[in-house]
Structures are given as structure tokens and as C-alpha cells.
Design a protein around this motif. Sequence first.
Motif, mmCIF file in Angstrom:
data_model
loop_
_atom_site.group_PDB
_atom_site.id
_atom_site.type_symbol
_atom_site.label_atom_id
_atom_site.label_comp_id
_atom_site.label_asym_id
_atom_site.label_seq_id
_atom_site.Cartn_x
_atom_site.Cartn_y
_atom_site.Cartn_z
ATOM 1 N N GLY A 60 6.638 -20.614 23.204
ATOM 2 C CA GLY A 60 6.003 -21.496 24.180
ATOM 3 C C GLY A 60 6.734 -21.510 25.501
ATOM 4 N N ASP A 61 8.072 -21.585 25.447
ATOM 5 C CA ASP A 61 8.863 -21.585 26.681
ATOM 6 C C ASP A 61 8.726 -20.261 27.438
ATOM 7 O OD1 ASP A 61 9.933 -24.140 26.773
ATOM 8 O OD2 ASP A 61 11.597 -23.644 25.464
ATOM 9 N N MET A 64 5.234 -20.069 29.188
ATOM 10 C CA MET A 64 5.108 -20.941 30.345
ATOM 11 C C MET A 64 6.071 -20.545 31.462
ATOM 12 S SD MET A 64 2.594 -22.747 29.794
ATOM 13 C CE MET A 64 2.787 -23.398 31.443
ATOM 14 N N SER A 193 2.077 -25.557 35.848
ATOM 15 C CA SER A 193 1.227 -24.691 35.037
ATOM 16 C C SER A 193 -0.154 -24.519 35.653
ATOM 17 C CB SER A 193 1.090 -25.251 33.620
ATOM 18 O OG SER A 193 0.504 -26.548 33.643
ATOM 19 N N LEU A 217 6.774 -26.942 32.615
ATOM 20 C CA LEU A 217 6.784 -26.887 31.148
ATOM 21 C C LEU A 217 7.703 -25.803 30.597
ATOM 22 C CD1 LEU A 217 2.995 -27.401 30.304
ATOM 23 C CD2 LEU A 217 4.840 -29.090 30.197
ATOM 24 N N GLY A 218 7.905 -24.723 31.349
ATOM 25 C CA GLY A 218 8.709 -23.614 30.863
ATOM 26 C C GLY A 218 10.189 -23.831 31.094
ATOM 27 N N GLU A 230 5.429 -30.028 20.938
ATOM 28 C CA GLU A 230 5.648 -29.734 22.352
ATOM 29 C C GLU A 230 5.456 -28.245 22.648
ATOM 30 O OE1 GLU A 230 7.624 -31.531 20.467
ATOM 31 O OE2 GLU A 230 7.405 -33.529 21.358
ATOM 32 N N LYS A 234 2.579 -26.180 24.942
ATOM 33 C CA LYS A 234 2.864 -25.174 25.967
ATOM 34 C C LYS A 234 2.024 -23.920 25.751
ATOM 35 C CE LYS A 234 7.634 -26.751 26.549
ATOM 36 N NZ LYS A 234 9.059 -26.408 26.423
ATOM 37 N N ARG A 237 -1.511 -24.670 26.627
ATOM 38 C CA ARG A 237 -1.699 -24.750 28.075
ATOM 39 C C ARG A 237 -1.699 -23.364 28.712
ATOM 40 N NH1 ARG A 237 -4.025 -28.556 31.152
ATOM 41 N NH2 ARG A 237 -4.025 -27.599 33.211
ATOM 42 N N TYR A 238 -0.836 -22.493 28.205
ATOM 43 C CA TYR A 238 -0.767 -21.136 28.748
ATOM 44 C C TYR A 238 -2.112 -20.432 28.603
ATOM 45 C CZ TYR A 238 0.409 -16.196 29.135
ATOM 46 O OH TYR A 238 0.422 -14.864 29.488
#
Length: 256
Positions: A60-61, A64, A193, A217-218, A230, A234, A237-238
Motif C-alpha cells: 500500500g505504501d 501510494m 492522492s 498516504l504514501g 489502513e 491505500k 485509493r490507488y
Amino acid sequence: MDVVFFIKKLVIVLISPISIVLILGLLALLALLWGKTKRAGVLMALSLFLVWAASFNPIGDSLMRSHEHGLRAFQYNDDLDVSVIHVLGGGHSESPRYATGAQLSSSSLARVIEGVRIAQLYPEARLVFSGYEGYMGVNKLTNAEAAKALATSIGMDEDRIDLLTEAKDTREEAIDVADMVGEGQLILVTSASHMPRALAIFHQEGLKPLPAPTYFLGHDQSSDYTPSIEALNKTQRYFYEQVGLMWIKLRAWLDQ
């Protein structure tokens, strides 16, 4: 127009990672009911792998971080003649139990605070909040009104605030604010984002705003290697933003 808007939202929801996992799980259940145990096992294993990958923090990180690459918080520049600071709408939920700021979603709260911060740097600029009441029909206040309530509660002069309460998406927000900019500079405030897509839309509408991203977020480093909600947010959302960017390119191609 409202039907098109609802269909667009529905399509984005259906192709999100969570929806794909749920669809795979449903297909696995149907395959099991039809006696296709091997196929059911493959589908279930695939759905479990996808939900793990989507909720894994480093993934996720990383997604983002690549999406928000190059974005930095807005810095004061004395040479700028800023006429409008436009804070894009986000989510909110009304309740008599909530404080003013608590009614706004986390991303919308960050946008309002950043908008007020920049407005203090440029005291001659207008602060514009946009956003309607939400397509589920549960709110009486528009998002723009909820944002204004928070801004005034933390000291922002009400006379400097303008509201655009009819805009349902980013393109409508860009169209509505265009007449307010004049010869001065427009500063655009939204989540990091969302910023790439927002800038693309504003450029398509003939506007050249300066980005003021917030609510990043990233993370630069992932210290948690366990699955989490969480991280899933992410990843979700991406994909949401990537679909939005593809839609912008498709619309530009169709317009040509």
C-alpha cells in the motif's frame, strides 16, 4: 446528469480491490455449490491472496508513494498574486453528537486546515470551499457548508469565504470556480492522492492552479509488515485514482 454520476460511482466501486475479492469469493461459493471443488479452491485461494496483498503495508505504501511522487506541501511565495484558494470537497457525516470538525472525513479535515493555513499567508485571497451534500441523501448541509463551519470556528473570517455547493465531482468544481479566478493565481487544495487527477481536470478546463497537496498516504518507509485496514485503504485509493486518470484520458480522446 445525476444518473451518469451514479453509474460512474458504481463502476468505480465494482472494479475496486475489495469488490474484486468479494466477487471471486462469490464465484468460489457458486463453484462449490455446483460441485466444481477444484475450481472453487483456486478461486478462493486467489481471493485470499489478493486481500492479503491489498492489505499488506509495504504494498500500500509503495503504490501510494509512487502515485504521490513529486508532490510537496505548498510554500509561501511573496511574488504570487493569489486571488483564490480553492479547497475541494470531501466526505462528511452530520450528527448532533459530533463536534464541528469531527463531521468531516479525515481527508476533508486536512484540506480545510491546509486551506485556512494558506489563506493566512495571503490575506487578500478568497477562500473557496466546494462540495455538495452527498449522493446518499443523508446530509442536510453541503460539504462546502460543513467546511466553512470548521474554518470559521478556528478563526477564519467568514467574509472571505465563498461556497460552491452544487458541484458533485472535480470537473464540476473546476467549472464552477473558473469565473472567480480572474487575473490572479489559483491555489488548489486537495488530498495528495487526488491531486494528479484534480490537476489534469483543471488543466482540461483551461485553469492553471498551483498545487497545495495535503493528507499524504504514501509513507517513505513501511515499519509495519502485517496486513491492516489502513494499508487496504491505500491500495483501494490507488486503484480508484488510476481508474479516474484513465477515464480522464479516455474522455480527452473522445472529445478529440
